[in-house]
Design an enzyme around this catalytic site. Sequence first.
Site, PDB file in Angstrom:
ATOM      1  N   ASP A  59      12.739   4.541 -15.837  1.00  9.97           N
ATOM      2  CA  ASP A  59      14.132   4.148 -16.108  1.00  9.97           C
ATOM      3  C   ASP A  59      14.210   3.413 -17.450  1.00  9.97           C
ATOM      4  O   ASP A  59      14.276   2.189 -17.485  1.00  9.97           O
ATOM      5  CB  ASP A  59      14.593   3.250 -14.936  1.00  9.97           C
ATOM      6  CG  ASP A  59      16.005   2.740 -15.088  1.00  9.97           C
ATOM      7  OD1 ASP A  59      16.786   3.325 -15.851  1.00  9.97           O
ATOM      8  OD2 ASP A  59      16.333   1.738 -14.419  1.00  9.97           O
ATOM      9  N   LYS A  61      16.419   4.545 -20.062  1.00  8.06           N
ATOM     10  CA  LYS A  61      17.799   4.668 -20.570  1.00  8.06           C
ATOM     11  C   LYS A  61      17.864   4.892 -22.087  1.00  8.06           C
ATOM     12  O   LYS A  61      18.452   4.093 -22.823  1.00  8.06           O
ATOM     13  CB  LYS A  61      18.622   3.431 -20.203  1.00  8.06           C
ATOM     14  CG  LYS A  61      18.733   3.161 -18.704  1.00  8.06           C
ATOM     15  CD  LYS A  61      19.672   2.005 -18.423  1.00  8.06           C
ATOM     16  CE  LYS A  61      19.907   1.768 -16.955  1.00  8.06           C
ATOM     17  NZ  LYS A  61      18.767   1.173 -16.258  1.00  8.06           N
ATOM     18  N   ASP A  64      19.943   7.170 -28.685  1.00  6.45           N
ATOM     19  CA  ASP A  64      19.737   7.119 -30.137  1.00  6.45           C
ATOM     20  C   ASP A  64      20.211   8.459 -30.705  1.00  6.45           C
ATOM     21  O   ASP A  64      20.794   9.257 -29.974  1.00  6.45           O
ATOM     22  CB  ASP A  64      18.246   6.862 -30.445  1.00  6.45           C
ATOM     23  CG  ASP A  64      18.040   6.148 -31.778  1.00  6.45           C
ATOM     24  OD1 ASP A  64      18.713   6.506 -32.760  1.00  6.45           O
ATOM     25  OD2 ASP A  64      17.198   5.235 -31.833  1.00  6.45           O
ATOM     26  N   ARG A 211      15.315  -5.601  -4.532  1.00  5.46           N
ATOM     27  CA  ARG A 211      15.040  -6.853  -3.808  1.00  5.46           C
ATOM     28  C   ARG A 211      15.047  -6.768  -2.284  1.00  5.46           C
ATOM     29  O   ARG A 211      14.257  -7.471  -1.655  1.00  5.46           O
ATOM     30  CB  ARG A 211      15.983  -7.953  -4.317  1.00  5.46           C
ATOM     31  CG  ARG A 211      15.607  -8.376  -5.737  1.00  5.46           C
ATOM     32  CD  ARG A 211      16.745  -9.057  -6.445  1.00  5.46           C
ATOM     33  NE  ARG A 211      17.818  -8.111  -6.742  1.00  5.46           N
ATOM     34  CZ  ARG A 211      18.944  -8.433  -7.353  1.00  5.46           C
ATOM     35  NH1 ARG A 211      19.166  -9.674  -7.728  1.00  5.46           N
ATOM     36  NH2 ARG A 211      19.868  -7.529  -7.592  1.00  5.46           N
TER      37      ARG A 211
HETATM   38  O1  C5P Z   1      17.240  -5.494  -6.454  1.00  4.78           O
HETATM   39  P1  C5P Z   1      18.267  -4.391  -6.430  1.00  4.78           P
HETATM   40  O2  C5P Z   1      18.229  -3.556  -5.173  1.00  4.78           O
HETATM   41  O3  C5P Z   1      19.657  -4.895  -6.755  1.00  4.78           O
HETATM   42  O4  C5P Z   1      17.798  -3.435  -7.622  1.00  4.78           O
HETATM   43  C1  C5P Z   1      18.542  -2.326  -8.013  1.00  4.78           C
HETATM   44  C2  C5P Z   1      17.872  -1.647  -9.180  1.00  4.78           C
HETATM   45  O5  C5P Z   1      18.731  -0.652  -9.699  1.00  4.78           O
HETATM   46  C3  C5P Z   1      17.541  -2.561 -10.365  1.00  4.78           C
HETATM   47  O6  C5P Z   1      16.346  -2.068 -10.986  1.00  4.78           O
HETATM   48  C4  C5P Z   1      18.740  -2.408 -11.277  1.00  4.78           C
HETATM   49  O7  C5P Z   1      18.432  -2.645 -12.631  1.00  4.78           O
HETATM   50  C5  C5P Z   1      19.075  -0.940 -11.053  1.00  4.78           C
HETATM   51  N1  C5P Z   1      20.456  -0.574 -11.361  1.00  4.78           N
HETATM   52  C6  C5P Z   1      21.546  -1.154 -10.747  1.00  4.78           C
HETATM   53  N2  C5P Z   1      22.817  -0.750 -11.066  1.00  4.78           N
HETATM   54  C7  C5P Z   1      22.993   0.203 -11.982  1.00  4.78           C
HETATM   55  C8  C5P Z   1      21.901   0.811 -12.598  1.00  4.78           C
HETATM   56  C9  C5P Z   1      20.630   0.390 -12.269  1.00  4.78           C
HETATM   57  O8  C5P Z   1      21.390  -2.017  -9.908  1.00  4.78           O
HETATM   58  N3  C5P Z   1      24.231   0.599 -12.256  1.00  4.78           N
END
Ligand code: C5P
Length: 232
Positions: A59, A61, A64, A211
């Site tokens: 991931d 992203k 450019d 998390r």
């Molecule tokens: O800890 P949690 O379940 O919130 O993690 C969600 C993951 O998905 C993280 O790595 C976060 O950066 C990613 N993410 C997100 N929302 C987005 C894109 C990516 O929560 N729109």
Amino acid sequence: MGKDVIIACDFASREQTMNFLDKFTEEKPFVKIGMELYYAEGPAIVKEIKARGHKIFLDLKLHDIPNTVKKAMSVLRNLDVDITNLHAAGTTAMMKAALEGLTRPDGTRPLLIAVTQLTSTDQESMERDLLIHEPIDEVVMHYAETAKNAGLDGIVCSPLEAGKVHGRCGENFLTITPGVRFADGDVGDQKRVMTPAAAKEIGSDYIVVGRPITQAEDPVAAYRRCVAEFCD
Ligand code: C5P
């Protein structure tokens, strides 16, 4: 295709990541490696996790000019990840160049997914800073269609949008959805959340869970609960 739980390994070091993955002795979860871990440990961490038998969503992203993204993708393709991504805001030329760079000489390539508008962007900041005045839901759907027309495989979106994305872009266009929480769990800083079971119901192809698994008292049990709700 799809219906899998991807664990967001948002750790700062190799040591923390391996301590976490060592807990999984019976299954090999699909793992998301983001900017923090990749910039800390470099390509070696991707190769090591792959060698342990995990599928990987890298991931990073990318965003450019087309030539730069194409060249970067032609390096990333050698890491043998399963999914990687870019910003749809780079426009069609960048997305097509990315696909070219990502495709190996034998014609295979990782799945390529677009980020639309970040969930941290709201209507007000989009209008003020980006001068985009359409409703944000419509902007997300338009980015999804643009990504599909460029040949990409899917988008990252809220599970709340997954059904609508499939309606507009077809059932085979993948939706990868973060913002997943157990019904009895902490929401944390995520605002628009859904349970794994509800994400399945609405048609998400992959859920990205951080998390609720990484910070759980028993991460393996939390992972199994996600799989039972989402995949079974
Ligand atoms: O800890 P949690 O379940 O919130 O993690 C969600 C993951 O998905 C993280 O790595 C976060 O950066 C990613 N993410 C997100 N929302 C987005 C894109 C990516 O929560 N729109």
